[in-house]
Design a protein around this motif. Structure first.
Motif, PDB file in Angstrom:
ATOM      1  N   ALA A   1       1.223 -46.751  35.224  1.00 39.64           N
ATOM      2  CA  ALA A   1       0.185 -47.971  35.739  1.00 39.64           C
ATOM      3  C   ALA A   1      -0.604 -48.570  35.586  1.00 39.64           C
ATOM      4  CB  ALA A   1       0.059 -46.954  36.980  1.00 39.64           C
ATOM      5  N   ALA A   2      -1.397 -48.071  34.371  1.00 39.27           N
ATOM      6  CA  ALA A   2      -2.059 -48.173  33.289  1.00 39.27           C
ATOM      7  C   ALA A   2      -1.540 -49.467  32.929  1.00 39.27           C
ATOM      8  CB  ALA A   2      -2.658 -47.355  32.342  1.00 39.27           C
ATOM      9  N   GLN A   3      -0.544 -48.961  32.023  1.00 39.75           N
ATOM     10  CA  GLN A   3       0.304 -50.182  31.165  1.00 39.75           C
ATOM     11  C   GLN A   3       0.114 -51.452  32.034  1.00 39.75           C
ATOM     12  OE1 GLN A   3       4.181 -49.823  29.667  1.00 39.75           O
ATOM     13  NE2 GLN A   3       3.653 -49.511  27.374  1.00 39.75           N
ATOM     14  N   ARG A   4       1.188 -51.471  33.552  1.00 40.01           N
ATOM     15  CA  ARG A   4       1.575 -52.406  34.017  1.00 40.01           C
ATOM     16  C   ARG A   4      -0.119 -53.305  34.368  1.00 40.01           C
ATOM     17  NH1 ARG A   4       4.023 -48.873  37.587  1.00 40.01           N
ATOM     18  NH2 ARG A   4       2.281 -48.216  38.614  1.00 40.01           N
ATOM     19  N   ALA A   5      -1.050 -52.341  34.607  1.00 36.21           N
ATOM     20  CA  ALA A   5      -2.205 -53.109  34.928  1.00 36.21           C
ATOM     21  C   ALA A   5      -2.637 -54.369  33.700  1.00 36.21           C
ATOM     22  CB  ALA A   5      -3.752 -52.339  35.255  1.00 36.21           C
ATOM     23  N   ALA A   6      -2.511 -53.592  32.264  1.00 35.43           N
ATOM     24  CA  ALA A   6      -2.702 -53.929  31.106  1.00 35.43           C
ATOM     25  C   ALA A   6      -2.599 -55.087  30.349  1.00 35.43           C
ATOM     26  CB  ALA A   6      -3.222 -52.728  30.436  1.00 35.43           C
ATOM     27  N   SER A   7      -0.919 -55.041  31.094  1.00 33.88           N
ATOM     28  CA  SER A   7       0.059 -56.496  30.992  1.00 33.88           C
ATOM     29  C   SER A   7      -0.318 -57.076  31.479  1.00 33.88           C
ATOM     30  CB  SER A   7       1.557 -56.286  30.946  1.00 33.88           C
ATOM     31  OG  SER A   7       2.036 -54.773  30.051  1.00 33.88           O
TER      32      SER A   7
ATOM     33  N   GLY B   1      -1.339 -57.825  25.411  1.00 33.60           N
ATOM     34  CA  GLY B   1      -2.603 -57.856  24.090  1.00 33.60           C
ATOM     35  C   GLY B   1      -2.943 -57.095  23.732  1.00 33.60           C
ATOM     36  N   THR B   2      -3.545 -56.054  24.553  1.00 33.92           N
ATOM     37  CA  THR B   2      -3.975 -55.234  23.965  1.00 33.92           C
ATOM     38  C   THR B   2      -3.660 -53.938  24.634  1.00 33.92           C
ATOM     39  OG1 THR B   2      -4.979 -55.105  26.486  1.00 33.92           O
ATOM     40  CG2 THR B   2      -6.644 -55.990  25.231  1.00 33.92           C
ATOM     41  N   ALA B   3      -4.149 -52.691  23.655  1.00 32.15           N
ATOM     42  CA  ALA B   3      -3.199 -51.261  23.139  1.00 32.15           C
ATOM     43  C   ALA B   3      -2.230 -50.947  24.267  1.00 32.15           C
ATOM     44  CB  ALA B   3      -4.261 -50.000  22.568  1.00 32.15           C
ATOM     45  N   LEU B   4      -3.238 -51.071  25.607  1.00 29.93           N
ATOM     46  CA  LEU B   4      -2.207 -50.838  26.887  1.00 29.93           C
ATOM     47  C   LEU B   4      -0.584 -51.352  27.399  1.00 29.93           C
ATOM     48  CD1 LEU B   4      -4.562 -48.214  26.081  1.00 29.93           C
ATOM     49  CD2 LEU B   4      -4.951 -47.705  28.277  1.00 29.93           C
ATOM     50  N   SER B   5      -1.094 -52.654  26.791  1.00 32.44           N
ATOM     51  CA  SER B   5       0.548 -53.233  27.491  1.00 32.44           C
ATOM     52  C   SER B   5       1.465 -53.144  26.812  1.00 32.44           C
ATOM     53  CB  SER B   5      -0.493 -55.254  27.326  1.00 32.44           C
ATOM     54  OG  SER B   5      -0.771 -55.320  26.206  1.00 32.44           O
TER      55      SER B   5
ATOM     56  N   ALA C   1       0.179 -53.577  20.595  1.00 32.13           N
ATOM     57  CA  ALA C   1       0.555 -53.175  19.460  1.00 32.13           C
ATOM     58  C   ALA C   1       1.498 -51.834  19.477  1.00 32.13           C
ATOM     59  CB  ALA C   1      -0.906 -52.002  18.414  1.00 32.13           C
ATOM     60  N   PHE C   2       1.576 -51.018  20.561  1.00 30.47           N
ATOM     61  CA  PHE C   2       2.471 -50.090  20.337  1.00 30.47           C
ATOM     62  C   PHE C   2       3.619 -50.118  21.727  1.00 30.47           C
ATOM     63  CE2 PHE C   2      -1.996 -48.840  20.252  1.00 30.47           C
ATOM     64  CZ  PHE C   2      -1.787 -48.205  18.390  1.00 30.47           C
ATOM     65  N   GLY C   3       3.886 -51.601  21.688  1.00 33.81           N
ATOM     66  CA  GLY C   3       5.204 -51.989  23.012  1.00 33.81           C
ATOM     67  C   GLY C   3       5.054 -51.387  24.011  1.00 33.81           C
TER      68      GLY C   3
ATOM     69  N   HIS D   1       1.708 -44.357  24.264  1.00 34.04           N
ATOM     70  CA  HIS D   1       0.673 -43.816  23.851  1.00 34.04           C
ATOM     71  C   HIS D   1       0.554 -43.959  22.294  1.00 34.04           C
ATOM     72  CE1 HIS D   1       4.621 -42.173  21.087  1.00 34.04           C
ATOM     73  NE2 HIS D   1       4.962 -42.404  22.276  1.00 34.04           N
ATOM     74  N   GLY D   2      -0.479 -43.730  21.673  1.00 38.94           N
ATOM     75  CA  GLY D   2      -0.393 -44.273  20.073  1.00 38.94           C
ATOM     76  C   GLY D   2      -1.513 -44.174  19.807  1.00 38.94           C
ATOM     77  N   SER D   3      -1.470 -44.218  18.290  1.00 36.47           N
ATOM     78  CA  SER D   3      -3.129 -43.862  17.345  1.00 36.47           C
ATOM     79  C   SER D   3      -3.421 -45.007  16.629  1.00 36.47           C
ATOM     80  CB  SER D   3      -2.341 -42.072  17.275  1.00 36.47           C
ATOM     81  OG  SER D   3      -1.841 -42.663  16.206  1.00 36.47           O
ATOM     82  N   ASN D   4      -4.369 -44.285  16.530  1.00 33.67           N
ATOM     83  CA  ASN D   4      -5.644 -45.347  15.337  1.00 33.67           C
ATOM     84  C   ASN D   4      -6.286 -43.857  13.990  1.00 33.67           C
ATOM     85  OD1 ASN D   4      -4.867 -48.060  16.874  1.00 33.67           O
ATOM     86  ND2 ASN D   4      -6.406 -47.205  17.981  1.00 33.67           N
ATOM     87  N   PHE D   5      -6.127 -45.207  12.945  1.00 29.31           N
ATOM     88  CA  PHE D   5      -6.989 -43.875  12.109  1.00 29.31           C
ATOM     89  C   PHE D   5      -7.688 -45.216  11.438  1.00 29.31           C
ATOM     90  CE2 PHE D   5      -2.968 -45.628  10.892  1.00 29.31           C
ATOM     91  CZ  PHE D   5      -3.128 -46.823   9.831  1.00 29.31           C
TER      92      PHE D   5
END
Length: 408
Positions: free
Chosen positions: A370-376, A381-385, A389-391, A395-399
Motif C-alpha cells: 500500500a505504501a508503494q502504490r501511494a508513493a508511485s 521516483g522516490t525511494a518507496l515508489s 532506486a529500489f524498483g 525494502h532497501g538500504s542506504n549508507f
C-alpha cells in the motif's frame, strides 16, 4: 546534484561575510548538515518517507545539504534598559537523490530571517516588539525534524509581554513559508507560564486565518495546548494537543484556504528527551493525527520512534534510531519501518545534544505494498515508489557519512 540559484547564493554568502566587518558586537550563530551516501542498489542515496506522513526519522535519512548562517546586531541600548536589534539569517538548501521538488530545481538560497526587534521593554514587562520575517515559537521533535507548532512568519508581533505570572504573545502575519500561495492574514495569540505542578508549565495558543478576498475560500482556526515537564526521569517531557478546522487543519501552519469548516483535524504529540547519565541520552516520540474530510478522504497518521545515544568515551558515541510510520487512508494502510546505526565521533563531548558530530551510518527500511502504490501515484521516483532506486522491492538500504554542527 542540482545547482541552486547562483545569484541568490552569492548574495547570501556576501551578506554573511560582510556584515561582521561593520558590526561592533554582532552575535554569529548557525547550523550545518552535510554529507553524502549511496544505496544498496547502486547510485545516490534515496531517502525513505511514507506518503501521508508529515515527517520522517532523520538519522541516516537526510538527502540534502543544508546551512543556516545568522547574524544579530544590537543597534541601540536605551536608558530604560531596552535594546533595538536587527537579525538576519541566510539559508542554503540543496537536495540530492530522489527528493521531492520544491520549485524548478532541487535547491534554493534565501534570507529566511530578516527582522528588527525592540526587546527588554519595561512598558511590555520585559517583552519585545518585532517586525519582519522571523523564525518564531518553533516547537519541534528533533529526531524527525517535525515542527508540529510553528508560528514563524512574515509580519509583526509582541513577544512575551509579562502580565503577572503569565507571558502573552501576539503575531499578525501574511505568509508563513516560502511556498505559500495565496497570502493570508493570520493572527496568533499565545499565553505561557501556567504553573501546573512542580517543574510543569502549560502554554495555550489560538490561531485564526482570515478568508482571502475575491477567492472561493474560507476562514479557519486552530487551538493548541502544550505541557512541558522538567526533571522528568533525567530529562524533559512534552505533551501537546492540537485541533483545527478549515485552513486551520494545518495545525500550526496556514492550510488550504479552499477547505471549509466541515474539514477538521486533531493531533496528539508526546516526546521525551533524556540525559540519564553523562554518557546515555536520547529522545523518544509519538505522534497521532486524525484528518476528517467531508468527501470521505479521511486519513489517520501514527508515528513512533526512538533514538538512544550511548557514548563509550568522551568523544565516541554509538547512535541508533528506529522509526515506524503508519497511515490509514483510502487505498489501504501504508506502513514504513526504518532502522539506522551510526558510529559517531563528537569532539564536543558525549551528550545527546552536543555538536559537532561526524557520523558513519547504515540505514535499512521496509514498507508494504500500500505504501508503494501511494508513493508511485503521489511521489514517483522516490525511494518507496516502483520507479525509485529500489524498483518493485519492498525494502532497501542506504549508507554514507554526515556531519552536523550548530553553534551560538
Amino acid at each position: 546534484m542540482t545547482k541552486i540559484n547562483n545569484n541568490k547564493a552569492l548574495v547570501a554568502i556576501y551578506l554573511a561575510a560582510a556584515l561582521p566587518l561593520s558590526a561592533q558586537a554582532a552575535d554569529f550563530s548557525g547550523y550545518l548538515r552535510s554529507g553524502g551516501g549511496g544505496s544498496s542498489n547502486g547510485g545516490t542515496q534515496s531517502c525513505f518517507q511514507l506518503p501521508g506522513a508529515q515527517s520522517k526519522y532523520r538519522l541516516g535519512n537526510e538527502c540534502e545539504q543544508y546551512i543556516e548562517l545568522e547574524l544579530r546586531q544590537d543597534l541601540l541600548k536605551l536608558d530604560d534598559g531596552s535594546v533595538v536589534s536587527v537579525d538576519g539569517m541566510a539559508q542554503l538548501y540543496n537536495g540530492y537523490g530522489h527528493t521531492p521538488k520544491f520549485t524548478g530545481d532541487y535547491g534554493f538560497a534565501r534570507m529566511n530571517q530578516m527582522y528588527a526587534e525592540w526587546s527588554k521593554m519595561p512598558a511590555l514587562g520585559g517583552g519585545s516588539f518585532w517586525a519582519g520575517r522571523r523564525f518564531y515559537k518553533r516547537n519541534d521533535i528533533y529526531i524527525s525534524d517535525f515542527f508540529y507548532w510553528n508560528q514563524s512568519a512574515t509580519g509583526f508581533g509582541f513577544d512575551d509581554v509579562a502580565i503577572g505570572d503569565l507571558k502573552y504573545s501576539y503575531v499578525f502575519s501574511r505568509k508563513d513559508n516560502l511556498f505559500q500561495d495565496p497570502y493570508i492574514n493570520r493572527h496568533d495569540f499565545n499565553v505561557d507560564g501556567f504553573q501546573t505542578n512542580p517543574g510543569g508549565t502549560l502554554q495555550l495558543g489560538v490561531s485564526y486565518l482570515e478568508k482571502p478576498e475575491g477567492r472561493d475560500a474560507h476562514d479557519g482556526w486552530s487551538v493548541t495546548a502544550q505541557h512541558k515537564q522538567k526533571d522528568f526521569f533525567g530529562g524533559v517531557n512534552t505533551f501537546a494537543l492540537q485541533y483545527g478546522r478549515g485552513p486551520g487543519t494545518a495545525l500550526g501552519y496556514t492550510g488550504d484556504p479552499t477547505l471549509d469548516q466541515s474539514n477538521e483535524s486533531w493531533r496528539a504529540v508526546e516526546f521525551y528527551n533524556w540525559q540519564m547519565t553523562p554518557r546515555f541520552g536520547g529522545q523518544v516520540a509519538l505522534v497521532y493525527q486524525k484528518d476528517i474530510r467531508p468527501d470521505g478522504e479521511n486519513q489517520n497518521w501514527l508515528s513512533v520512534g526512538v533514538r538512544p545515544v550511548y557514548a563509550f568515551t568522551d568523544q565516541f558515541k554509538l547512535i541508533t534510531e528506529v522509526g515506524r510510520d503508519q497511515v490509514e487512508a483510502p487505498g489501504g494502510t501504508r506502513k514504513l519501518t526504518k532502522f539506522t546505526i551510526a558510529p559517531t565521533w563528537s569532539p564536543a563531548g558525549p551528550g545527546f545534544s552536543q555538536r559537532p558530530e561526524l557520523r558513519l551510518y547504515y540505514t535499512y527500511a521496509e514498507w508494504n505494498a500500500a505504501a508503494q502504490r501511494a508513493a508511485s501515484l503521489l511521489a514517483a521516483g522516490t525511494a518507496l515508489s516502483d520507479t525509485g532506486a529500489f524498483g518493485s522491492a519492498l525494502h532497501g538500504s542506504n549508507f554514507g557519512v554526515q556531519v552536523e554542527y550548530w553553534w551560538k
